[in-house]
Design a protein around this motif. Structure first.
Motif, short mmCIF file in Angstrom:
data_model
loop_
_atom_site.label_atom_id
_atom_site.label_comp_id
_atom_site.label_asym_id
_atom_site.label_seq_id
_atom_site.Cartn_x
_atom_site.Cartn_y
_atom_site.Cartn_z
N LYS A 38 -2.99 2.74 7.28
CA LYS A 38 -3.20 1.69 6.29
C LYS A 38 -4.16 0.63 6.84
O LYS A 38 -4.26 0.44 8.06
CB LYS A 38 -1.86 1.06 5.92
CG LYS A 38 -0.89 2.07 5.33
CD LYS A 38 0.41 1.43 4.92
CE LYS A 38 1.35 2.46 4.31
NZ LYS A 38 2.60 1.85 3.82
N PRO A 39 -4.82 -0.09 5.95
CA PRO A 39 -5.80 -1.11 6.39
C PRO A 39 -5.08 -2.40 6.78
O PRO A 39 -4.59 -3.13 5.92
CB PRO A 39 -6.68 -1.31 5.16
CG PRO A 39 -5.80 -0.99 4.01
CD PRO A 39 -4.84 0.06 4.47
N THR B 156 0.81 -1.22 0.00
CA THR B 156 0.00 0.00 0.00
C THR B 156 0.84 1.26 0.00
O THR B 156 0.29 2.36 0.09
CB THR B 156 -0.92 0.00 1.23
OG1 THR B 156 -0.13 -0.13 2.41
CG2 THR B 156 -1.93 -1.13 1.17
N CYS C 5 -7.86 -4.30 -0.77
CA CYS C 5 -8.12 -3.33 0.29
C CYS C 5 -9.28 -2.44 -0.14
O CYS C 5 -9.33 -1.96 -1.28
CB CYS C 5 -6.88 -2.48 0.56
SG CYS C 5 -5.41 -3.42 0.99
N LYS D 293 -6.57 -4.72 9.13
CA LYS D 293 -7.50 -5.73 9.62
C LYS D 293 -7.91 -6.64 8.48
O LYS D 293 -8.38 -6.19 7.43
CB LYS D 293 -8.73 -5.06 10.22
CG LYS D 293 -9.75 -6.05 10.75
CD LYS D 293 -10.97 -5.35 11.31
CE LYS D 293 -11.99 -6.37 11.80
NZ LYS D 293 -13.22 -5.73 12.30
N PHE E 221 -8.87 -6.42 3.23
CA PHE E 221 -8.33 -5.71 4.39
C PHE E 221 -9.05 -4.38 4.54
O PHE E 221 -9.40 -3.72 3.54
CB PHE E 221 -6.83 -5.46 4.22
CG PHE E 221 -5.99 -6.70 4.34
CD1 PHE E 221 -5.41 -7.04 5.54
CD2 PHE E 221 -5.80 -7.53 3.24
CE1 PHE E 221 -4.64 -8.19 5.66
CE2 PHE E 221 -5.04 -8.68 3.35
CZ PHE E 221 -4.46 -9.01 4.56
N SER E 222 -9.26 -4.01 5.79
CA SER E 222 -9.96 -2.76 6.08
C SER E 222 -9.36 -2.13 7.32
O SER E 222 -8.53 -2.74 8.01
CB SER E 222 -11.46 -3.02 6.28
OG SER E 222 -11.67 -3.87 7.41
N HIS E 223 -9.79 -0.91 7.58
CA HIS E 223 -9.33 -0.21 8.78
C HIS E 223 -10.18 -0.62 9.98
O HIS E 223 -11.33 -1.00 9.85
CB HIS E 223 -9.44 1.31 8.58
CG HIS E 223 -8.50 1.83 7.55
ND1 HIS E 223 -8.81 1.83 6.20
CD2 HIS E 223 -7.25 2.37 7.64
CE1 HIS E 223 -7.81 2.36 5.51
NE2 HIS E 223 -6.84 2.69 6.37
N ARG E 224 -9.59 -0.50 11.15
CA ARG E 224 -10.32 -0.80 12.38
C ARG E 224 -11.08 0.43 12.83
O ARG E 224 -10.62 1.54 12.68
CB ARG E 224 -9.37 -1.26 13.50
CG ARG E 224 -8.83 -2.65 13.26
CD ARG E 224 -8.14 -3.17 14.49
NE ARG E 224 -7.61 -4.51 14.25
CZ ARG E 224 -8.30 -5.64 14.43
NH1 ARG E 224 -9.53 -5.57 14.86
NH2 ARG E 224 -7.75 -6.81 14.18
N ARG F 244 -9.91 0.45 1.18
CA ARG F 244 -9.43 1.83 1.21
C ARG F 244 -7.97 1.80 1.62
O ARG F 244 -7.61 1.19 2.63
CB ARG F 244 -10.26 2.64 2.22
CG ARG F 244 -9.95 4.12 2.25
CD ARG F 244 -10.87 4.78 3.28
NE ARG F 244 -10.59 6.20 3.39
CZ ARG F 244 -11.18 7.01 4.27
NH1 ARG F 244 -12.11 6.52 5.08
NH2 ARG F 244 -10.89 8.29 4.31
N ARG G 196 -6.40 6.29 5.41
CA ARG G 196 -7.48 6.94 6.14
C ARG G 196 -6.89 7.95 7.12
O ARG G 196 -5.92 7.65 7.81
CB ARG G 196 -8.32 5.92 6.91
CG ARG G 196 -9.58 6.53 7.56
CD ARG G 196 -10.35 5.48 8.34
NE ARG G 196 -9.63 5.05 9.53
CZ ARG G 196 -10.12 4.16 10.41
NH1 ARG G 196 -11.31 3.62 10.19
NH2 ARG G 196 -9.39 3.81 11.44
#
Length: 767
Positions: free
Chosen positions: A753-754, A723, A742, A756, A764-767, A744, A747
């Motif tokens: 960076k994502p 990323t 991913c 999770k 993968f995503s953000h928490r 996104r 953020r």
């Protein structure tokens, strides 16, 4: 003047004309008074006070005359000699007066001494008479006391009371009409009745003795019968041993153990009884058979029973069985007095002396591994210690990093939080240590064993810290309340250490073992890989610059285990570019890594001018960096690949793993050094591993937590690199192409960076 004085002194001298002195002394006193001058008689007549005044006057005159003589001598003159002689004669007269006064003083002193001596003799005579009289008085008093204290033999006899005597005694003995008025006859009658009673009791005693002999004969007959029965019972017990083994009911062995347990000290006895009872309870819960010992828990007593018995026996008188020659050698041999150091060593050995008997406890786990525990009791310190050893069904290949996992010194460390077993739990021991020069018990735990607190509780010992006690009584209830919890913790500790032991063997070879139950926690493709896993010392961990937060937070204690992991990922772009790029291998910007591209035609050492990128094959050269560019790249004039991304992870492994998760601290070496202090994404990666560890525990008992954390670390490094934004000014493909899906990429203002991973969607995503 001098002639006149000499004439005056002549009549004082009386000559004897050759007559003996004895004849003169025999004359009468009247004749002596007329012809002799007696100074003793003059002493009686003269006043001592006036003599004293005369003495002072004479001394003053002498001083005056001496001063005048001195003055005349100093002035000189013709007439001075006559005056000096005159004054010298006067001085001589005064000297004669002083001599006479001196003689009179001596005579007075002698008379005083004689009078004192006579008075003293009179006093001594009176004192001697007094002592004689006192001695006679004392002798008479002793005689009187003897007479008053005289006791007859009949007074020592405890006679019956008068009422009982007149009630029970026959009339021919009591004679009431005679004895009632005469105390002497009454005493004689009571003595006759006492004699009659004793005769009757003596006859009864003889009858009892005869009955006793009959009963003893019957007892001997029964003893012979029982002694003949014992061998038969032993043969029956021996014949039943196979049955006992088959039914897992070793009654004979248990009986011997209980006989030996009688000689155990109280704490070891409490431990033996409670562990045996716990094993029987566990076996009874598994089956409805009669109480038997659990197969997974065995208890035994080891040591010398004779030495244990000797501790309770009083010391016997030593018998001199040595020969005369040995005695002579001992007399001639000089014994050296032990030095202070030797005496202190002897006192320390006596202080740390263990009881001859010990309790062996074998705890068997599901994988047939056995934890051997040996419990000792230090008699003078009143504490218990334990030594541990782990054995497995199959021989394990010990990895280098797993050296401390099954070490006897650390395998049971911190079984309960804070219980490291390096200090004595008894506060009273510190005063004992001060007397013999022992600073701490830490220096002796390897030989004596570790005095863990849970060991004391299993033995029923409790030491209050506020009020130290010299004598602590072993409590069965305290041991029973901690038995089950401690046994479960011991099994869990052994299973977790063995699981780590196997995992470390794979980690040292660069393989992160992930079980099938935990595959869903990670994506299918993970490019980053573990290339290094080593153990480090506590001092080395504290010196790392990116672990200061953990050290300052107090999470890096000396009882923890420390490891260093290295996760790498290399570039996936074409390593060899065309010759038209204008850059050869001699360029100063070329960097090298452990994975070097080797062209297959170049391996033949032939003259090759160019190579195709499809013919490249990556070969592992080793860890570290090459100091020279590869030979094939020099021939092909192609640049070597860019520097790989290396992620260092310092791991703190708590002894209570896996109930207490490991702690990771990260440092990424790629385009500079990045830690949680200068990169928020590194901090987020640490949070994914340390804070969200419950997602990685897997099935109970969570022995895969460490390997899952390492695998998650590899995934996080892939996400971090893939990323990363690409610099459009640089020609060529992206250094780390994005393979993870991913939602996104970034953020927030910190461009997080994502990290999770969402299963089963696979993104993968953000928490």
């Amino acid at each position: 003047m001098s002639s006149e004085s000499s004439k005056k002194r002549k009549p004082k001298v009386i000559r004897s004309d050759g007559a003996p002195a004895e004849g003169k002394r025999n004359r009468s006193d009247t004749e002596q008074e007329g012809k002799y001058y007696s100074e003793e008689a003059e002493v009686d007549r003269r006043d001592p006070g006036r003599d004293y005044e005369l003495y002072k006057y004479t001394c003053q005159e002498l001083q005056r005359l001496m001063a005048e003589i001195q003055d005349l001598k100093s002035r000189g003159g013709k007439d001075a000699a006559v005056e000096i002689e005159d004054r010298r004669i006067q001085s001589c007269v005064h000297f004669m007066i002083l001599k006479k006064l001196n003689r009179l003083a001596h005579i007075r002193l002698k008379k005083g001494r004689d009078q004192t001596h006579e008075a003293k003799q009179k006093v001594d005579a009176y004192h001697l008479q007094l002592q004689n009289l006192l001695y006679e008085v004392m002798h008479l008093q002793k005689e009187i006391t003897k007479c008053l204290e005289f006791k007859s033999k009949h007074e020592e006899i405890d006679l019956v009371s008068l009422e009982e005597f007149y009630k029970e005694a026959p009339p021919d003995i009591s004679k009431a009409e005679v004895t009632m008025g005469d105390p002497h006859q009454q005493t004689l009658a009571r003595l006759d009745w006492e004699l009659e009673q004793r005769k009757r009791l003596a006859e009864k005693y003889r009858e009892c003795l005869s009955n006793k002999e009959k009963i003893l004969k019957e007892i001997e007959v029964k003893k012979e019968y029982l002694s003949s029965l014992q061998p038969r019972l032993n043969s029956i017990m021996q014949a039943s041993l196979p049955v006992q083994e088959y039914l897992f009911m070793p009654f004979d062995q248990a009986h011997k153990q209980y006989e030996t347990a009688r000689h155990l000290p109280p704490p070891l006895y409490v431990l033996f009884v409670q562990t045996t009872a716990y094993g029987q309870a566990c076996a009874h819960m598994k089956s409805s058979q009669p109480p038997r010992q659990d197969k997974t828990l065995s208890v035994a007593i080891e040591g010398s029973v004779d030495e244990a018995k000797a501790l309770f026996k009083p010391p016997e008188d030593s018998q001199d069985d040595e020969s005369d020659s040995d005695a002579e050698e001992e007399q001639t041999t000089k014994r050296r007095r032990p030095t202070l150091g030797v005496q202190l060593d002897d006192k320390r050995k006596e202080m740390l002396k263990r009881h001859p008997l010990s309790v062996m406890l074998d705890l068997k786990c599901k994988d047939d591994s056995v934890l051997h525990l040996t419990f000792y009791y230090l008699m003078n310190l009143n504490i218990m210690t334990v030594k541990a050893k782990v054995t497995t069904a199959t021989e394990l290949i010990t990895p280098i990093s797993a050296g401390d996992l099954l070490s006897p010194d650390s395998v049971l460390s911190c079984l309960y939080p804070g219980d490291h077993g390096k200090k004595t739990p008894n506060p009273a021991n510190q005063y004992q240590f001060d007397k013999v020069g022992i600073l701490t018990l830490r220096d002796y735990v390897l030989d004596l064993g570790h005095p863990y607190l849970w060991v004391q509780k299993l033995g029923g010992l409790h030491f209050p810290k506020e009020q130290p006690q010299h004598t602590v009584i072993a409590d069965h209830s305290l041991s029973a309340s901690h038995m089950e919890t401690t046994m479960k913790l011991l099994k869990t500790r052994v299973q977790s250490r063995l699981a780590l032991h196997k995992q470390f063997a794979s980690l040292e070879h660069g393989i992160v073992p992930v079980t099938s139950d935990c595959q869903y926690l990670f994506p299918a493709k993970v490019v980053s890989r573990l290339v290094k896993w080593v153990s480090i010392a506590h001092e080395d961990y504290t010196e790392l610059h990116f672990t200061k937060d953990i050290v300052e937070a107090g999470l890096a204690g000396d009882t923890n285990l420390y490891y260093m992991a290295l996760v790498e990922r290399g570039t996936e772009s074409d390593a060899c570019s065309s010759p038209s790029s204008g850059k050869g291998c001699h360029s100063q910007d070329v960097k090298y890594r452990t994975l070097l591209p080797l062209c297959s035609p170049c391996t033949h050492l032939g003259g090759i001018e160019s190579c195709d990128s499809s013919q490249l094959s990556w070969h592992l050269i080793g860890q570290g960096f090459l100091l020279e560019p590869p030979r094939c790249c020099l021939w092909c004039c192609h640049p070597a690949p860019a520097l790989a991304a290396k992620l260092q992870a310092a791991v703190v492994l708590n002894p209570g793993y896996s109930s207490i998760p490991p702690v990771f601290q990260l440092c990424l070496n790629w385009k500079g050094e990045k830690t949680n202090n200068n990169d928020d994404n590194i901090r987020a990666m640490e949070s994914e591993v340390n804070v969200c560890y419950k997602e990685l525990c897997g099935p109970r008992p969570s022995h895969q937590l460490l390997t899952n954390q390492l695998q998650r670390l590899c995934v996080l490094l892939d996400v971090y690199l893939e990323t990363e934004s690409h610099d459009d000014s640089v020609e060529g493909p992206k250094e780390f192409p994005q393979e993870k899906m991913c939602l996104r990429l970034f953020r927030g203002p910190s461009r997080m960076k994502p990290f999770k991973y969402n299963h089963p969607q696979g993104f993968f995503s953000h928490r």
